[in-house]
Design a protein around this motif. Structure first.
Motif, PDB file in Angstrom:
ATOM      1  N   TRP A   1       0.835  -1.202   0.000  1.00 43.41           N
ATOM      2  CA  TRP A   1       0.000   0.000   0.000  1.00 43.41           C
ATOM      3  C   TRP A   1       0.871   1.252   0.000  1.00 43.41           C
ATOM      4  CZ3 TRP A   1      -0.672   4.013   3.606  1.00 43.41           C
ATOM      5  CH2 TRP A   1      -1.828   4.788   3.447  1.00 43.41           C
ATOM      6  N   VAL A   2       0.421   2.278  -0.735  1.00 46.21           N
ATOM      7  CA  VAL A   2       1.127   3.551  -0.800  1.00 46.21           C
ATOM      8  C   VAL A   2       0.161   4.654  -0.407  1.00 46.21           C
ATOM      9  CG1 VAL A   2       2.349   5.182  -2.285  1.00 46.21           C
ATOM     10  CG2 VAL A   2       2.669   2.723  -2.621  1.00 46.21           C
ATOM     11  N   ASN A   3       0.612   5.573   0.407  1.00 44.38           N
ATOM     12  CA  ASN A   3      -0.220   6.682   0.880  1.00 44.38           C
ATOM     13  C   ASN A   3      -0.443   7.698  -0.238  1.00 44.38           C
ATOM     14  OD1 ASN A   3      -1.532   8.587   2.488  1.00 44.38           O
ATOM     15  ND2 ASN A   3       0.400   9.533   3.140  1.00 44.38           N
ATOM     16  N   GLU A   4      -1.657   7.751  -0.738  1.00 46.52           N
ATOM     17  CA  GLU A   4      -2.018   8.707  -1.792  1.00 46.52           C
ATOM     18  C   GLU A   4      -3.344   9.371  -1.431  1.00 46.52           C
ATOM     19  OE1 GLU A   4      -2.048   6.524  -5.433  1.00 46.52           O
ATOM     20  OE2 GLU A   4       0.128   6.415  -5.583  1.00 46.52           O
ATOM     21  N   PRO A   5      -3.329  10.342  -0.540  1.00 48.55           N
ATOM     22  CA  PRO A   5      -4.577  10.968  -0.078  1.00 48.55           C
ATOM     23  C   PRO A   5      -5.298  11.717  -1.186  1.00 48.55           C
ATOM     24  CG  PRO A   5      -2.647  12.167   0.707  1.00 48.55           C
ATOM     25  CD  PRO A   5      -2.144  10.916   0.093  1.00 48.55           C
TER      26      PRO A   5
ATOM     27  N   ASN B   1      -6.313   0.918  -3.257  1.00 49.04           N
ATOM     28  CA  ASN B   1      -6.936   2.189  -3.636  1.00 49.04           C
ATOM     29  C   ASN B   1      -7.736   2.817  -2.502  1.00 49.04           C
ATOM     30  OD1 ASN B   1      -6.454   2.815  -6.600  1.00 49.04           O
ATOM     31  ND2 ASN B   1      -7.050   0.666  -6.718  1.00 49.04           N
ATOM     32  N   ALA B   2      -7.690   2.206  -1.314  1.00 49.28           N
ATOM     33  CA  ALA B   2      -8.383   2.743  -0.148  1.00 49.28           C
ATOM     34  C   ALA B   2      -7.383   3.438   0.774  1.00 49.28           C
ATOM     35  CB  ALA B   2      -9.102   1.614   0.593  1.00 49.28           C
ATOM     36  N   ASP B   3      -7.915   4.167   1.756  1.00 47.60           N
ATOM     37  CA  ASP B   3      -7.073   4.887   2.710  1.00 47.60           C
ATOM     38  C   ASP B   3      -6.934   4.152   4.041  1.00 47.60           C
ATOM     39  OD1 ASP B   3      -6.551   7.463   1.251  1.00 47.60           O
ATOM     40  OD2 ASP B   3      -8.739   7.527   1.280  1.00 47.60           O
TER      41      ASP B   3
ATOM     42  N   LYS C   1     -11.414   7.098   1.582  1.00 46.07           N
ATOM     43  CA  LYS C   1     -11.885   5.800   1.106  1.00 46.07           C
ATOM     44  C   LYS C   1     -11.652   4.733   2.178  1.00 46.07           C
ATOM     45  CE  LYS C   1     -10.995   6.918  -3.746  1.00 46.07           C
ATOM     46  NZ  LYS C   1     -10.283   6.517  -4.999  1.00 46.07           N
ATOM     47  N   LEU C   2     -12.752   4.214   2.698  1.00 45.94           N
ATOM     48  CA  LEU C   2     -12.701   3.182   3.728  1.00 45.94           C
ATOM     49  C   LEU C   2     -13.007   1.836   3.103  1.00 45.94           C
ATOM     50  CD1 LEU C   2     -14.896   5.052   6.370  1.00 45.94           C
ATOM     51  CD2 LEU C   2     -12.445   5.311   5.951  1.00 45.94           C
ATOM     52  N   ILE C   3     -12.407   0.787   3.645  1.00 40.78           N
ATOM     53  CA  ILE C   3     -12.687  -0.546   3.129  1.00 40.78           C
ATOM     54  C   ILE C   3     -12.750  -1.538   4.282  1.00 40.78           C
ATOM     55  CG2 ILE C   3     -10.274  -1.220   2.711  1.00 40.78           C
ATOM     56  CD1 ILE C   3     -11.471  -2.386  -0.036  1.00 40.78           C
TER      57      ILE C   3
ATOM     58  N   PHE D   1      -7.923  10.555  11.529  1.00 41.58           N
ATOM     59  CA  PHE D   1      -7.098  10.122  10.400  1.00 41.58           C
ATOM     60  C   PHE D   1      -7.177  11.132   9.264  1.00 41.58           C
ATOM     61  CE2 PHE D   1      -6.585   8.060   6.312  1.00 41.58           C
ATOM     62  CZ  PHE D   1      -5.393   7.360   6.464  1.00 41.58           C
ATOM     63  N   ALA D   2      -8.390  11.594   8.968  1.00 42.77           N
ATOM     64  CA  ALA D   2      -8.581  12.532   7.859  1.00 42.77           C
ATOM     65  C   ALA D   2      -7.862  13.853   8.109  1.00 42.77           C
ATOM     66  CB  ALA D   2     -10.067  12.776   7.632  1.00 42.77           C
ATOM     67  N   GLU D   3      -7.801  14.268   9.371  1.00 46.39           N
ATOM     68  CA  GLU D   3      -7.172  15.544   9.717  1.00 46.39           C
ATOM     69  C   GLU D   3      -5.649  15.458   9.678  1.00 46.39           C
ATOM     70  OE1 GLU D   3      -8.853  16.230  13.523  1.00 46.39           O
ATOM     71  OE2 GLU D   3     -10.835  16.785  12.744  1.00 46.39           O
ATOM     72  N   ASP D   4      -5.102  14.356  10.164  1.00 41.25           N
ATOM     73  CA  ASP D   4      -3.648  14.187  10.197  1.00 41.25           C
ATOM     74  C   ASP D   4      -3.330  12.697  10.190  1.00 41.25           C
ATOM     75  OD1 ASP D   4      -0.941  14.275  10.488  1.00 41.25           O
ATOM     76  OD2 ASP D   4      -0.957  15.034  12.555  1.00 41.25           O
ATOM     77  N   ARG D   5      -3.000  12.185   9.021  1.00 43.72           N
ATOM     78  CA  ARG D   5      -2.794  10.744   8.885  1.00 43.72           C
ATOM     79  C   ARG D   5      -1.363  10.305   9.181  1.00 43.72           C
ATOM     80  NH1 ARG D   5      -4.121   8.881   2.985  1.00 43.72           N
ATOM     81  NH2 ARG D   5      -6.044  10.031   3.369  1.00 43.72           N
TER      82      ARG D   5
END
Length: 428
Positions: free
Chosen positions: A224-228, A311-313, A233-235, A374-378
């Motif tokens: 997995w690669v961090n691509e905000p 493709n998820a976060d 995107k939750l899974i 998480f959305a504010e500061d991952r």
């Protein structure tokens, strides 16, 4: 050495048998290694109403064992009495007589495969998977009664005695059977503090061997690669049972949709959107999943799952009870951020604020808050995910798992096994 596996799926013959239900991937992965061992002659018995007594494929002997209560009369009886159909002791004894194993490896205490243990002299190691007794105890979601399930179930499920009200009765009988299976066991493979202590309850004299599970091969070679993006995107990957926390997905999504400005989408693998579980949870929650950005994708193969996960976060595991969910282990192996309910053996798999986040599985408010965080500061979640991948690579090292399995087989039969302990062939 002749080794007989008792499984709930056709394992390596799943494609040949056109078996596409979940649950066979990790056993097939282990089989790929074990069957290549020169001194192992492998047989696999599994429940399946196939017309052959046995067949051979790629040097493995397979024994399809018929379920009990086949045919119209048997199915009617099973429905009316919630009778256990996943049992057939006479047929299993014939398999043992035919294959003449030196050791038997039983995968799971959920089915009736283990009923033959007190009837045979062959040593058996029980590979703990899901545990029916705790699952039955945690069956109903918080605040939901059997009456609620009954009154909100479809007329069809009531008439034909299917659905979760009757499934719970079935699980109660399986739980009683599981107690007997564990009580008759001597050797156990397990992975968590939870399953280790569970065995102690029903088996005073036993040997517990820590043995991790092999994951599906495709997950070892992806990362997995961090691509905000603008949308979080939750899974989630779950099986369609009440205790898997599907209602928490709905409650959490409602909170996020109605009370925050967070843009999100939530994909759920393993559950179809048109099944009884989804309709039941929507009735109980007085809301619809689709209106709260939740989409059910049904079953996916490993390549499809990996594509969706990459493709998820965030990977969210909302189950109210679990031992060592492979879905969480696979997400960790990919290096994904993981948020999981703190239940069962999950705290052995995920270390809170070290390799992921654990939360109260019945609290959609805590889960919602973590997702907002998480959305504010991952950044700190990304560090947890990196650490999780390092742990998972070590934990699910294929050769180490094979060494544990084979050395146990040899120990059970009084032989010595020379361990190989090969290093992993993938990067951190």
């Amino acid at each position: 050495m002749r080794v007989l596996w008792l499984t709930q799926t056709p394992a390596g013959a799943s494609e040949l048998m056109q078996y596409n239900l979940p649950g066979c991937g990790w056993i097939s992965s282990l089989q790929d290694y074990i069957k290549t061992e020169p001194d192992i002659n492998l047989g696999i018995a599994f429940f399946h109403n196939h017309d052959k007594f046995k067949f051979v494929d790629q040097d493995v002997t397979y024994y399809p064992v018929h379920f009990r209560n086949v045919g119209l009369v048997g199915k009617i009886k099973q429905r009316l009495t919630s009778d256990l159909y996943d049992t057939n002791v006479p047929a299993l004894l014939k398999v043992v007589e035919d294959f003449k194993p030196d050791v038997i490896h039983l995968f799971g205490t959920e089915s009736g495969m283990g009923e033959i243990i007190p009837l045979i002299k062959t040593p058996v190691v029980i590979h703990l998977q899901g545990l029916i007794n705790p699952y039955t105890y945690a069956w109903y979601p918080k605040g939901v009664s059997p009456r609620d399930i009954w009154s909100n179930s479809s007329l069809k499920s009531k008439l034909v005695r299917t659905g979760f009200y009757f499934e719970h009765k079935f699980f109660e009988k399986r739980a009683q059977r599981e107690q007997k299976i564990v009580a008759n066991g001597q050797y156990f493979f397990g992975r968590t503090h939870w399953d280790k202590n569970f065995v102690k309850i029903y088996s005073a004299d036993h040997e517990y061997i820590h043995c991790e599970e092999m994951l599906r091969s495709a997950f070892y070679n992806s990362r997995w690669v961090n691509e905000p993006g603008k949308t979080l995107k939750l899974i989630t990957t779950v099986n369609p049972y009440l205790y898997k926390g599907v209602e928490i997905i709905l409650e959490t999504a409602k909170l996020l949709k109605q009370h925050t400005a967070l843009s999100f989408e939530w994909n759920v693998i393993g559950v179809k959107g048109d099944i009884e579980l989804v309709r039941l949870v929507e009735k109980l929650g007085k809301a619809r999943f689709a209106e709260n950005n939740v989409k059910f994708l049904g079953s996916k193969n490993s390549d499809e799952m990996i594509s969706l996960m990459l493709n998820a976060d965030v990977f969210v595991h909302p189950s109210h009870i679990d031992n060592s969910p492979n879905s969480v282990c696979e997400a960790m192996l990919l290096g994904m951020p993981v948020i999981a309910g703190n239940v069962g053996g999950v705290s052995t798999i995920v270390k809170h604020e070290q390799t992921g986040i654990l939360y109260n599985s019945y609290d959609p408010y805590e889960l919602s808050g973590r997702l907002l965080e998480f959305a504010e500061d991952r950044s700190k979640y990304i560090e947890y995910a990196k650490a999780a991948r390092r742990v998972a690579i070590e934990r699910h090292n294929p050769q180490r798992i094979v060494d544990t399995v084979l050395s146990t087989y040899h120990q059970m039969t009084g032989h010595t096994y020379l361990q190989k302990q090969a290093a992993p062939d993938f990067t951190v």
